[in-house]
Write a protein that holds these residues in place. Structure first.
Motif, PDB file in Angstrom:
ATOM      1  N   LYS A 120       2.769   4.559  -2.920  1.00 31.69           N
ATOM      2  CA  LYS A 120       2.393   5.081  -4.336  1.00 31.69           C
ATOM      3  C   LYS A 120       3.463   4.420  -5.313  1.00 31.69           C
ATOM      4  O   LYS A 120       3.217   4.249  -6.561  1.00 31.69           O
ATOM      5  CB  LYS A 120       2.782   6.509  -4.112  1.00 31.69           C
ATOM      6  CG  LYS A 120       2.712   7.395  -5.409  1.00 31.69           C
ATOM      7  CD  LYS A 120       2.861   8.811  -5.351  1.00 31.69           C
ATOM      8  CE  LYS A 120       2.517   9.453  -6.511  1.00 31.69           C
ATOM      9  NZ  LYS A 120       3.403   9.212  -7.718  1.00 31.69           N
ATOM     10  N   TYR A 159      -4.270   3.834   0.131  1.00 32.21           N
ATOM     11  CA  TYR A 159      -5.162   3.347  -0.730  1.00 32.21           C
ATOM     12  C   TYR A 159      -6.302   2.707  -0.065  1.00 32.21           C
ATOM     13  O   TYR A 159      -6.030   1.876   0.920  1.00 32.21           O
ATOM     14  CB  TYR A 159      -4.428   2.626  -1.958  1.00 32.21           C
ATOM     15  CG  TYR A 159      -3.676   3.299  -2.726  1.00 32.21           C
ATOM     16  CD1 TYR A 159      -3.945   4.288  -3.625  1.00 32.21           C
ATOM     17  CD2 TYR A 159      -2.387   3.051  -2.590  1.00 32.21           C
ATOM     18  CE1 TYR A 159      -3.055   5.127  -4.436  1.00 32.21           C
ATOM     19  CE2 TYR A 159      -1.420   3.757  -3.390  1.00 32.21           C
ATOM     20  CZ  TYR A 159      -1.800   4.827  -4.211  1.00 32.21           C
ATOM     21  OH  TYR A 159      -0.971   5.663  -4.807  1.00 32.21           O
ATOM     22  N   LYS A 160      -7.400   2.494  -0.589  1.00 38.41           N
ATOM     23  CA  LYS A 160      -8.578   1.882   0.217  1.00 38.41           C
ATOM     24  C   LYS A 160      -8.521   0.380  -0.209  1.00 38.41           C
ATOM     25  O   LYS A 160      -7.836   0.055  -1.157  1.00 38.41           O
ATOM     26  CB  LYS A 160     -10.042   2.603  -0.562  1.00 38.41           C
ATOM     27  CG  LYS A 160     -10.184   4.053  -0.342  1.00 38.41           C
ATOM     28  CD  LYS A 160     -11.316   4.415  -0.603  1.00 38.41           C
ATOM     29  CE  LYS A 160     -11.485   5.843  -0.431  1.00 38.41           C
ATOM     30  NZ  LYS A 160     -12.423   6.551  -1.282  1.00 38.41           N
ATOM     31  N   ASN A 198       0.658  -1.187   0.008  1.00 35.52           N
ATOM     32  CA  ASN A 198      -0.032  -0.042  -0.044  1.00 35.52           C
ATOM     33  C   ASN A 198       0.871   1.529   0.277  1.00 35.52           C
ATOM     34  O   ASN A 198       0.953   2.088   1.178  1.00 35.52           O
ATOM     35  CB  ASN A 198      -0.972   0.049   1.186  1.00 35.52           C
ATOM     36  CG  ASN A 198      -1.977   0.760   0.905  1.00 35.52           C
ATOM     37  OD1 ASN A 198      -2.180   2.166   0.503  1.00 35.52           O
ATOM     38  ND2 ASN A 198      -3.317   0.185   1.367  1.00 35.52           N
ATOM     39  N   ARG A 216     -12.671   7.820  -5.752  1.00 40.94           N
ATOM     40  CA  ARG A 216     -11.227   7.578  -5.835  1.00 40.94           C
ATOM     41  C   ARG A 216     -10.969   6.719  -5.057  1.00 40.94           C
ATOM     42  O   ARG A 216     -11.459   6.277  -3.872  1.00 40.94           O
ATOM     43  CB  ARG A 216     -10.557   9.346  -5.128  1.00 40.94           C
ATOM     44  CG  ARG A 216     -10.888  10.276  -6.322  1.00 40.94           C
ATOM     45  CD  ARG A 216     -10.328  11.683  -5.508  1.00 40.94           C
ATOM     46  NE  ARG A 216      -9.128  11.488  -4.620  1.00 40.94           N
ATOM     47  CZ  ARG A 216      -7.812  11.644  -5.395  1.00 40.94           C
ATOM     48  NH1 ARG A 216      -7.886  12.052  -6.629  1.00 40.94           N
ATOM     49  NH2 ARG A 216      -6.796  11.695  -4.898  1.00 40.94           N
ATOM     50  N   ILE A 217      -9.918   5.986  -5.388  1.00 44.76           N
ATOM     51  CA  ILE A 217      -9.302   4.785  -4.746  1.00 44.76           C
ATOM     52  C   ILE A 217      -8.412   5.420  -3.563  1.00 44.76           C
ATOM     53  O   ILE A 217      -8.074   4.632  -2.373  1.00 44.76           O
ATOM     54  CB  ILE A 217      -8.486   3.752  -5.479  1.00 44.76           C
ATOM     55  CG1 ILE A 217      -8.528   2.523  -4.635  1.00 44.76           C
ATOM     56  CG2 ILE A 217      -7.169   4.413  -5.977  1.00 44.76           C
ATOM     57  CD1 ILE A 217      -8.161   1.590  -5.657  1.00 44.76           C
ATOM     58  N   ASN A 218      -7.937   6.471  -3.528  1.00 48.12           N
ATOM     59  CA  ASN A 218      -6.998   7.045  -2.595  1.00 48.12           C
ATOM     60  C   ASN A 218      -7.717   7.490  -1.259  1.00 48.12           C
ATOM     61  O   ASN A 218      -9.004   8.176  -1.382  1.00 48.12           O
ATOM     62  CB  ASN A 218      -6.463   8.533  -3.129  1.00 48.12           C
ATOM     63  CG  ASN A 218      -5.665   8.235  -4.299  1.00 48.12           C
ATOM     64  OD1 ASN A 218      -6.209   7.847  -5.541  1.00 48.12           O
ATOM     65  ND2 ASN A 218      -4.323   8.363  -4.383  1.00 48.12           N
ATOM     66  N   MET A 247       1.883   1.032  -6.684  1.00 47.33           N
ATOM     67  CA  MET A 247       0.893   1.623  -7.591  1.00 47.33           C
ATOM     68  C   MET A 247       1.229   2.231  -8.934  1.00 47.33           C
ATOM     69  O   MET A 247       0.786   2.024  -9.947  1.00 47.33           O
ATOM     70  CB  MET A 247      -0.051   2.927  -6.839  1.00 47.33           C
ATOM     71  CG  MET A 247      -1.192   3.326  -7.737  1.00 47.33           C
ATOM     72  SD  MET A 247      -2.409   2.210  -8.316  1.00 47.33           S
ATOM     73  CE  MET A 247      -3.709   2.370  -7.130  1.00 47.33           C
ATOM     74  N   TYR A 304      -4.130  -1.033 -12.775  1.00 43.41           N
ATOM     75  CA  TYR A 304      -5.118  -0.417 -12.026  1.00 43.41           C
ATOM     76  C   TYR A 304      -6.072   0.298 -13.157  1.00 43.41           C
ATOM     77  O   TYR A 304      -7.262   0.044 -12.833  1.00 43.41           O
ATOM     78  CB  TYR A 304      -4.406   0.661 -11.247  1.00 43.41           C
ATOM     79  CG  TYR A 304      -5.407   1.818 -10.604  1.00 43.41           C
ATOM     80  CD1 TYR A 304      -6.294   1.386  -9.744  1.00 43.41           C
ATOM     81  CD2 TYR A 304      -5.243   3.089 -11.441  1.00 43.41           C
ATOM     82  CE1 TYR A 304      -7.444   2.448  -9.509  1.00 43.41           C
ATOM     83  CE2 TYR A 304      -6.288   4.059 -10.769  1.00 43.41           C
ATOM     84  CZ  TYR A 304      -7.227   3.701  -9.973  1.00 43.41           C
ATOM     85  OH  TYR A 304      -8.142   4.687  -9.368  1.00 43.41           O
TER      86      TYR A 304
END
Length: 217
Positions: free
Chosen positions: A19, A79-80, A17, A65-67, A22, A29
Motif C-alpha cells: 500500500k 494487488y493483482k 506490492n 478492482r486491482i486489490n 501504491m 495509477y
C-alpha cells in the motif's frame, strides 16, 4: 490503445506490492486506470454496434478492482498483476471478460463456477438441447480460438438427477462453463488488437448466448 504504460505500471507494482508504494504512485495509477476505462468505453461502443442484444457497460461499471480479496485469499499479494474488466455485463449472466496483464492477456467469457441454481439451469438446458451447445463447441473456428471449455473442476459421476449414460454426460459433469484465449504482451500493444478482440467476441457470442438464455429463461 498501446498498453505499454499500463504494463510498466504493473511491473513496478509487482516489485513493490504494498500500500505504501501504491499511495506514493497514486497519480500514475489513476492515469493508467483512466486510460484503461477510456479504452473500455471505446470497446463498449464498438461491441454494441455489432450485437443487437449487447448490454451497455461503460468502463467505470465494467472495470474490476486491482486489490486482491485478502479476506478469502490471505496468501495472495495485496494487488493483482493485471487490469480486468467485464463487458456486456448484464446482471446474473456471464459477461465478456478482458484481462491485460504483465506476462499474458486474456479474453474470456461464460460462467465460472456458477451458483447451484444457475448451474442446475445450465444442466437442464444441456439435457433439453445439449446438441446445440456441442455444435458450438465443435465448430472449427471456435476450437481454433478457444480449444474447448476451460479446464476446471469436474464431477467424477453424473450430477444428481442425470444418468451416467446421458448423451451429454461429458458436458453435464462440468462445474465451470467458460472459454478463454490468451495473447502475449506484444500482441496487445499492436494496432490491430481491437480488431482481434472484436473477432473473439463474435466467435464467443453463440456460446455466451446459449448459457445466458439457460440462466435467465
Amino acid at each position: 490503445m498501446n498498453f505499454q504504460n499500463q504494463i510498466n505500471f504493473l511491473k513496478n507494482l509487482q516489485k513493490n506490492n504494498n500500500k505504501e508504494w501504491m499511495d506514493a504512485n497514486r497519480k500514475w495509477y489513476k492515469e493508467v486506470r483512466d486510460d484503461f476505462i477510456a479504452w473500455l468505453n471505446e470497446m463498449n461502443a464498438k461491441l454494441a454496434e455489432i450485437d443487437d442484444e449487447y448490454y451497455d457497460t461503460p468502463g467505470k461499471k465494467g472495470i474490476n478492482r486491482i486489490n486482491n480479496n485478502l479476506m478469502f485469499h490471505p496468501n495472495k499479494p495485496v494487488y493483482k498483476d493485471h487490469f480486468g474488466a467485464g463487458l456486456d455485463k448484464r446482471p446474473g449472466t456471464g459477461d465478456f471478460y478482458v484481462e491485460i496483464g504483465i506476462e499474458r492477456s486474456m479474453l474470456a467469457g461464460g460462467l465460472w463456477r456458477p451458483d447451484p441454481k444457475r448451474l442446475r439451469s445450465i444442466r437442464d438446458a444441456i439435457d433439453y438441447d445439449g446438441e446445440k451447445l456441442q455444435k458450438i463447441l465443435n465448430k472449427k473456428s471456435f476450437k481454433k480460438t478457444f480449444g474447448g471449455l476451460y479446464e476446471d473442476v469436474k464431477l467424477t459421476n453424473a450430477p444428481k438427477g442425470f444418468s451416467n449414460d446421458h448423451p451429454h454426460i461429458s458436458l453435464l459433469r462440468n462445474k465451470t462453463f467458460a472459454v478463454a484465449t490468451e495473447f502475449s504482451t506484444e500482441e496487445t500493444s499492436k494496432n490491430n488488437f481491437d480488431e482481434k478482440l472484436i473477432a473473439v467476441y463474435k466467435e464467443m457470442l453463440p456460446f455466451r448466448r446459449y448459457l445466458n438464455k439457460a440462466v435467465t429463461v
